[in-house]
Design a protein around this motif. Structure first.
Motif, PDB file in Angstrom:
ATOM      1  N   LEU A  15      35.340  90.434  49.323  1.00 31.54           N
ATOM      2  CA  LEU A  15      35.567  90.982  47.987  1.00 31.54           C
ATOM      3  C   LEU A  15      35.915  89.875  46.990  1.00 31.54           C
ATOM      4  O   LEU A  15      35.463  89.894  45.841  1.00 31.54           O
ATOM      5  N   ILE A  16      36.731  88.925  47.431  1.00 29.19           N
ATOM      6  CA  ILE A  16      37.097  87.795  46.560  1.00 29.19           C
ATOM      7  C   ILE A  16      35.855  86.977  46.214  1.00 29.19           C
ATOM      8  O   ILE A  16      35.644  86.602  45.046  1.00 29.19           O
ATOM      9  N   ILE A  17      35.026  86.704  47.223  1.00 31.02           N
ATOM     10  CA  ILE A  17      33.786  85.962  46.986  1.00 31.02           C
ATOM     11  C   ILE A  17      32.881  86.731  46.022  1.00 31.02           C
ATOM     12  O   ILE A  17      32.273  86.152  45.116  1.00 31.02           O
ATOM     13  N   PHE A  18      32.810  88.050  46.202  1.00 30.89           N
ATOM     14  CA  PHE A  18      31.972  88.904  45.346  1.00 30.89           C
ATOM     15  C   PHE A  18      32.442  88.835  43.892  1.00 30.89           C
ATOM     16  O   PHE A  18      31.638  88.637  42.972  1.00 30.89           O
ATOM     17  N   VAL A  19      33.746  88.983  43.666  1.00 29.35           N
ATOM     18  CA  VAL A  19      34.289  88.973  42.296  1.00 29.35           C
ATOM     19  C   VAL A  19      34.071  87.618  41.637  1.00 29.35           C
ATOM     20  O   VAL A  19      33.649  87.534  40.464  1.00 29.35           O
ATOM     21  N   ILE A  20      34.333  86.542  42.379  1.00 29.94           N
ATOM     22  CA  ILE A  20      34.145  85.194  41.819  1.00 29.94           C
ATOM     23  C   ILE A  20      32.676  84.948  41.474  1.00 29.94           C
ATOM     24  O   ILE A  20      32.361  84.373  40.422  1.00 29.94           O
ATOM     25  N   SER A  21      31.773  85.400  42.341  1.00 28.99           N
ATOM     26  CA  SER A  21      30.335  85.203  42.104  1.00 28.99           C
ATOM     27  C   SER A  21      29.875  85.933  40.858  1.00 28.99           C
ATOM     28  O   SER A  21      29.140  85.384  40.022  1.00 28.99           O
ATOM     29  N   ILE A  22      30.301  87.190  40.704  1.00 24.81           N
ATOM     30  CA  ILE A  22      29.912  87.973  39.529  1.00 24.81           C
ATOM     31  C   ILE A  22      30.507  87.370  38.254  1.00 24.81           C
ATOM     32  O   ILE A  22      29.836  87.295  37.211  1.00 24.81           O
ATOM     33  N   PHE A  23      31.749  86.921  38.335  1.00 26.69           N
ATOM     34  CA  PHE A  23      32.387  86.298  37.165  1.00 26.69           C
ATOM     35  C   PHE A  23      31.635  85.032  36.749  1.00 26.69           C
ATOM     36  O   PHE A  23      31.330  84.832  35.570  1.00 26.69           O
ATOM     37  N   ALA A  24      31.329  84.174  37.737  1.00 27.57           N
ATOM     38  CA  ALA A  24      30.601  82.936  37.440  1.00 27.57           C
ATOM     39  C   ALA A  24      29.221  83.244  36.860  1.00 27.57           C
ATOM     40  O   ALA A  24      28.763  82.587  35.910  1.00 27.57           O
ATOM     41  N   LEU A  25      28.545  84.248  37.413  1.00 25.90           N
ATOM     42  CA  LEU A  25      27.230  84.638  36.918  1.00 25.90           C
ATOM     43  C   LEU A  25      27.301  85.093  35.470  1.00 25.90           C
ATOM     44  O   LEU A  25      26.468  84.703  34.640  1.00 25.90           O
ATOM     45  N   SER A  26      28.303  85.911  35.148  1.00 22.94           N
ATOM     46  CA  SER A  26      28.426  86.417  33.781  1.00 22.94           C
ATOM     47  C   SER A  26      28.713  85.295  32.793  1.00 22.94           C
ATOM     48  O   SER A  26      28.175  85.281  31.680  1.00 22.94           O
ATOM     49  N   VAL A  27      29.537  84.331  33.204  1.00 25.07           N
ATOM     50  CA  VAL A  27      29.858  83.193  32.322  1.00 25.07           C
ATOM     51  C   VAL A  27      28.609  82.360  32.035  1.00 25.07           C
ATOM     52  O   VAL A  27      28.326  81.993  30.886  1.00 25.07           O
ATOM     53  N   ILE A  28      27.854  82.058  33.092  1.00 21.20           N
ATOM     54  CA  ILE A  28      26.655  81.223  32.937  1.00 21.20           C
ATOM     55  C   ILE A  28      25.617  81.916  32.054  1.00 21.20           C
ATOM     56  O   ILE A  28      25.058  81.302  31.128  1.00 21.20           O
ATOM     57  N   VAL A  29      25.359  83.188  32.311  1.00 19.07           N
ATOM     58  CA  VAL A  29      24.357  83.920  31.520  1.00 19.07           C
ATOM     59  C   VAL A  29      24.820  84.063  30.075  1.00 19.07           C
ATOM     60  O   VAL A  29      24.018  83.927  29.137  1.00 19.07           O
ATOM     61  N   PHE A  30      26.103  84.334  29.871  1.00 26.87           N
ATOM     62  CA  PHE A  30      26.630  84.477  28.508  1.00 26.87           C
ATOM     63  C   PHE A  30      26.424  83.191  27.717  1.00 26.87           C
ATOM     64  O   PHE A  30      25.956  83.222  26.573  1.00 26.87           O
ATOM     65  N   ALA A  31      26.781  82.054  28.331  1.00 21.40           N
ATOM     66  CA  ALA A  31      26.654  80.771  27.632  1.00 21.40           C
ATOM     67  C   ALA A  31      25.189  80.418  27.371  1.00 21.40           C
ATOM     68  O   ALA A  31      24.827  80.002  26.261  1.00 21.40           O
ATOM     69  N   MET A  32      24.328  80.595  28.371  1.00 22.35           N
ATOM     70  CA  MET A  32      22.922  80.233  28.214  1.00 22.35           C
ATOM     71  C   MET A  32      22.220  81.101  27.176  1.00 22.35           C
ATOM     72  O   MET A  32      21.390  80.611  26.406  1.00 22.35           O
ATOM     73  N   SER A  33      22.544  82.381  27.142  1.00 22.28           N
ATOM     74  CA  SER A  33      21.897  83.270  26.168  1.00 22.28           C
ATOM     75  C   SER A  33      22.311  82.919  24.748  1.00 22.28           C
ATOM     76  O   SER A  33      21.499  83.012  23.816  1.00 22.28           O
ATOM     77  N   ARG A  34      23.566  82.502  24.567  1.00 22.02           N
ATOM     78  CA  ARG A  34      24.044  82.178  23.215  1.00 22.02           C
ATOM     79  C   ARG A  34      23.488  80.858  22.698  1.00 22.02           C
ATOM     80  O   ARG A  34      23.217  80.731  21.502  1.00 22.02           O
ATOM     81  N   VAL A  35      23.320  79.880  23.584  1.00 23.43           N
ATOM     82  CA  VAL A  35      22.852  78.568  23.124  1.00 23.43           C
ATOM     83  C   VAL A  35      21.323  78.493  23.057  1.00 23.43           C
ATOM     84  O   VAL A  35      20.772  77.517  22.538  1.00 23.43           O
ATOM     85  N   ALA A  36      20.639  79.495  23.560  1.00 23.47           N
ATOM     86  CA  ALA A  36      19.173  79.500  23.514  1.00 23.47           C
ATOM     87  C   ALA A  36      18.707  79.599  22.059  1.00 23.47           C
ATOM     88  O   ALA A  36      19.340  80.275  21.243  1.00 23.47           O
ATOM     89  N   PRO A  37      17.617  78.921  21.711  1.00 19.46           N
ATOM     90  CA  PRO A  37      17.130  78.971  20.322  1.00 19.46           C
ATOM     91  C   PRO A  37      16.660  80.372  19.937  1.00 19.46           C
ATOM     92  O   PRO A  37      16.110  81.101  20.757  1.00 19.46           O
ATOM     93  N   GLY A  38      16.880  80.731  18.675  1.00 19.88           N
ATOM     94  CA  GLY A  38      16.463  82.048  18.196  1.00 19.88           C
ATOM     95  C   GLY A  38      17.559  82.692  17.375  1.00 19.88           C
ATOM     96  O   GLY A  38      18.726  82.273  17.410  1.00 19.88           O
ATOM     97  N   ASP A  39      17.206  83.708  16.622  1.00 21.05           N
ATOM     98  CA  ASP A  39      18.129  84.398  15.736  1.00 21.05           C
ATOM     99  C   ASP A  39      18.331  85.832  16.220  1.00 21.05           C
ATOM    100  O   ASP A  39      17.426  86.657  16.124  1.00 21.05           O
TER     101      ASP A  39
END
Length: 339
Positions: A15-39
């Motif tokens: 469960l700890i591994i699952f929560v950490i994995s989902i948290f890390a995934l959400s952080v990475i996707v959030f950052a990449m989507s925001r810095v991607a070019p486009g309006d």
């Protein structure tokens, strides 16, 4: 340590591994989507975004929660997500979960059936090829499988559309059901035939070849010679021993292959205009629909990671050697630390 305590410890660890994995995934996707070019304002306001003044753009960014720093935006999104509020879709102007609801069911049906069929037929082909190793059947299946596995999903999809939809008019070329036939099971089945065929054919031989090789490794072990010397037939040895001993590896491969099969499902959905998560993910990335993209990635991440965890648990219960190996390694580490 008792079996019950060991089980509780294993569950908590996973469960700890699952929560950490989902948290890390959400952080990475959030950052990449925001810095991607486009309006992102173009996705929400359309062409009107290009005619906005500076003050209007600032107000629009504040309204959509895009005016703060990345850490501040992520904390705000995370707080709302814990409350069950995943935001509004920029493109559809609706709650994200409402848009995803029907699409997710379509993808789970298509991808789930494709996943089951792929591994069912892959196991059968693997057993068949291993049983007739080096024979005519094994050679023919290997040749055909090698060719089909090299064909890209999108190209195979277009060929099927050309043959079965355009030339012979046997099957529909797009959609999940006919117009006004959302409740028709027959319509849904006919619309899934071509996408399912592409999903299965694109992945079938890759896994069948893997299972074939694992069965051949089992056939060459000493216990097989001993079993044959006791009078068991080739078929009995194959099904009573080789296939049974290969099952933990089979289940583990199934678990870690969820992502692989889902990727193929996404491609097929886009080609066949199938209203599922694949087409929705493409649209959310294209139109910078951040809220939609975040939820879609997290949902797929949960499915894939849970599949891996469940597959590992099942494998450990089928083959206790896996669990014993882990316990032995942990004991060695503790011994080294004490030394």
């Amino acid at each position: 340590m008792s079996r019950k305590k060991q089980l509780i410890k294993t569950i908590i660890k996973k469960l700890i591994i699952f929560v950490i994995s989902i948290f890390a995934l959400s952080v990475i996707v959030f950052a990449m989507s925001r810095v991607a070019p486009g309006d992102p304002l173009v996705s929400y306001y359309g062409d009107r975004a290009e005619r906005m003044s500076t003050e209007e753009r600032a107000h629009a960014m504040h309204r959509l929660g895009l005016d703060g720093s990345l850490p501040k935006q992520y904390v705000s999104w995370l707080e709302n997500a814990f409350k069950g509020d995943f935001g509004e879709s920029f493109k559809y102007k609706q709650d994200v979960l409402e848009v995803i609801g029907g699409r997710l069911v379509n993808t789970l049906i298509l991808g789930g059936i494709g996943f089951v069929l792929t591994f069912f037929f892959a196991l059968l082909l693997g057993i068949l090829c291993a049983f007739f190793e080096g024979g005519f059947i094994d050679t023919v299946i290997c040749k055909i499988g090698t060719v089909t596995s090299c064909i890209p999903e999108f190209w195979l999809s277009l060929v099927f559309i050309l043959i079965f939809s355009v030339t012979f008019h046997l099957l529909p070329s797009s959609g999940a059901f006919g117009i006004g036939e959302a409740d028709s099971v027959l319509s849904r089945i006919t619309h899934m035939i071509l996408p399912l065929a592409v999903i299965v054919l694109s992945h079938l031989w890759y896994y069948a070849y893997m299972f074939r090789n694992k069965l051949l490794d089992e056939k060459r072990k000493d216990y097989v010679l001993f079993a044959r010397s006791t009078g068991l037939t080739k078929r009995q040895v194959m099904f009573r021993h080789c296939v049974r001993n290969m099952l933990p590896a089979y289940i583990s491969i199934m678990a870690i292959s969820l992502n692989h099969v889902l990727e193929g499902t996404y491609i097929v959905e886009m080609v066949y205009s199938y209203p599922g998560i694949g087409t929705l993910s493409f649209e959310s990335a294209k139109y910078h629909d951040y809220n939609m993209l975040m939820v879609l990635v997290v949902i797929m991440g949960v499915i894939v990671i849970l599949g891996n965890i469940i597959g590992q648990i099942i494998s450990e219960n089928i083959d206790h050697r896996i669990k014993e190996t882990v316990v032995f390694e942990d004991t060695e580490v503790l011994a080294d630390e004490k030394a």
